[in-house]
Design a protein around this motif. Structure first.
Motif: not given
Length: 117
Positions: A97-102, A6-14, A78-83
């Protein structure tokens, strides 16, 4: 066993690209060909802080973003690139970074999106 991509593969690549730009090395070092594929499938990425300890202070929180993007288990990424983009924008604006902190504070499980306000 079939693994869902899924999109998390792209998150890993980035995250891998950001790791390379900031540290000057690939996430699994200088391995090539089949060994690289095996390493990516079987080894966790090193923390960016280990390989880029001297990044400027205004970039330090980016290390947390990169490490989250490179989580070995995709449910921890990350659940998606937008996050991920929201965290990068926060760091660029001088905020944590709000997501990492949460996730680190246990307010949300890794892989879940931030609640909408």
């Amino acid at each position: 066993m079939v693994r869902e991509i899924d999109g998390r593969t792209d998150v890993f690549g980035l995250g891998a690209t950001m790791f390379r730009v900031l540290s000057g090395r690939a996430i699994h070092g200088d391995v090539a060909d089949a060994r690289l594929l095996i390493a990516a499938a079987t080894e966790r990425a090193s923390s960016l802080a280990l390989w880029a300890p001297d990044v400027p202070s205004e970039v330090c929180d980016v290390r947390d973003v990169v490490d989250r993007a490179l989580a070995f288990h995709k449910v921890e990424r990350y659940p998606d690139a937008a996050t991920m983009r929201a965290d990068v924008r926060a760091v660029r604006a001088g905020r944590l970074p709000p997501y990492v902190v949460a996730v680190e504070e246990g307010r949300i499980p890794a892989g879940d999106p931030l609640p909408r306000r």
